[in-house]
Design an enzyme around this catalytic site. Sequence first.
Site, PDB file in Angstrom:
ATOM      1  N   GLY A 161       0.920  -1.192  -0.134  1.00  0.00           N
ATOM      2  CA  GLY A 161       0.049  -0.028  -0.033  1.00  0.00           C
ATOM      3  C   GLY A 161       0.826   1.260   0.022  1.00  0.00           C
ATOM      4  O   GLY A 161       2.255   1.261  -0.324  1.00  0.00           O
ATOM      5  N   CYS A 215      -9.155  14.844   0.734  1.00  0.00           N
ATOM      6  CA  CYS A 215     -10.551  14.631   0.898  1.00  0.00           C
ATOM      7  C   CYS A 215     -11.247  13.778   1.546  1.00  0.00           C
ATOM      8  O   CYS A 215     -12.426  13.378   1.761  1.00  0.00           O
ATOM      9  CB  CYS A 215     -10.940  14.226  -0.403  1.00  0.00           C
ATOM     10  N   GLY A 254      -0.429   1.659   7.257  1.00  0.00           N
ATOM     11  CA  GLY A 254      -0.476   0.533   8.201  1.00  0.00           C
ATOM     12  C   GLY A 254       0.246  -0.519   7.739  1.00  0.00           C
ATOM     13  O   GLY A 254      -0.008  -1.768   8.461  1.00  0.00           O
ATOM     14  N   PHE A 313       1.700   5.508   5.144  1.00  0.00           N
ATOM     15  CA  PHE A 313       0.979   5.561   6.180  1.00  0.00           C
ATOM     16  C   PHE A 313      -0.431   5.034   5.921  1.00  0.00           C
ATOM     17  O   PHE A 313      -1.419   5.226   6.822  1.00  0.00           O
ATOM     18  CB  PHE A 313       0.548   7.428   6.229  1.00  0.00           C
ATOM     19  N   ASP A 340      10.541  -6.129   6.113  1.00  0.00           N
ATOM     20  CA  ASP A 340       9.790  -4.811   6.097  1.00  0.00           C
ATOM     21  C   ASP A 340      10.315  -4.027   4.960  1.00  0.00           C
ATOM     22  O   ASP A 340      11.747  -4.102   4.506  1.00  0.00           O
ATOM     23  CB  ASP A 340      10.124  -4.037   7.309  1.00  0.00           C
ATOM     24  N   GLU A 341       9.889  -2.988   4.411  1.00  0.00           N
ATOM     25  CA  GLU A 341      10.411  -2.202   3.262  1.00  0.00           C
ATOM     26  C   GLU A 341      10.803  -2.758   2.185  1.00  0.00           C
ATOM     27  O   GLU A 341      11.916  -2.673   1.804  1.00  0.00           O
ATOM     28  CB  GLU A 341      11.447  -1.022   4.058  1.00  0.00           C
ATOM     29  N   GLN A 350      10.510  -2.916  -0.970  1.00  0.00           N
ATOM     30  CA  GLN A 350      10.802  -2.163  -2.033  1.00  0.00           C
ATOM     31  C   GLN A 350      12.194  -1.723  -2.285  1.00  0.00           C
ATOM     32  O   GLN A 350      12.658  -1.510  -3.209  1.00  0.00           O
ATOM     33  CB  GLN A 350       9.552  -1.014  -1.997  1.00  0.00           C
TER      34      GLN A 350
END
Length: 199
Positions: free
Chosen positions: A23, A155, A28, A26, A95-96, A98
């Site tokens: 995702g 929004c 999660g 921020f 984690d991370e 990418q």
Amino acid sequence: MVLFSEDHIQETRRRGRIEVICGSMFSGKTEELIRRMKRAKFARQRVEIFKPAIDTRYSEGDVVSHDSNSISSTPIDSSASILLFTSEIDVVGIDEAQFFDSGLIDVCNQLANNGVRVIIAGLDMDFKGIPFGPMPALCAIADEVSKVHAICVKCGQLASFSHRTVKNDKQVLLGETAQYEPLCRECYQRALQEDREKS
């Protein structure tokens, strides 16, 4: 009447699988990775968590979410290093993802094929909206993909994009709250247009 049947005993043999949590910033992702890893530890499974050594934003040795939840981890420079630490491990967290090299795909397949549960968290797109590093291939080989969403700061809709708020074209810019904002598709396109007009 049968009070106990061995047919209903749950199998405890290790079954490897790959789970990807992806995702925007921020959304999660790390929070969910930490939750799953803590559940595995509570179940007395042997766990090991890895993160890229370049990620020292909140801690050099821990995986830390933006909400300051943390779990101990091993920082590594290369995905191949993961295999050096996992001979007696039931669950591997990454984690991370990418930020890792493309060798991570083979490492994850090898672990899963050897009965290890692999849980991966990472950004699916960079700040330009382009699929990021090994994440697309990891999503393709995963047994389960969980796409998590942030909330658009403009929004309030679900956000899938990470908009960089500082002027910097490098793909890797380790971000904190002041450098990125989560946006929905419409607000992200509008923000890109505004960025183009400013430059």
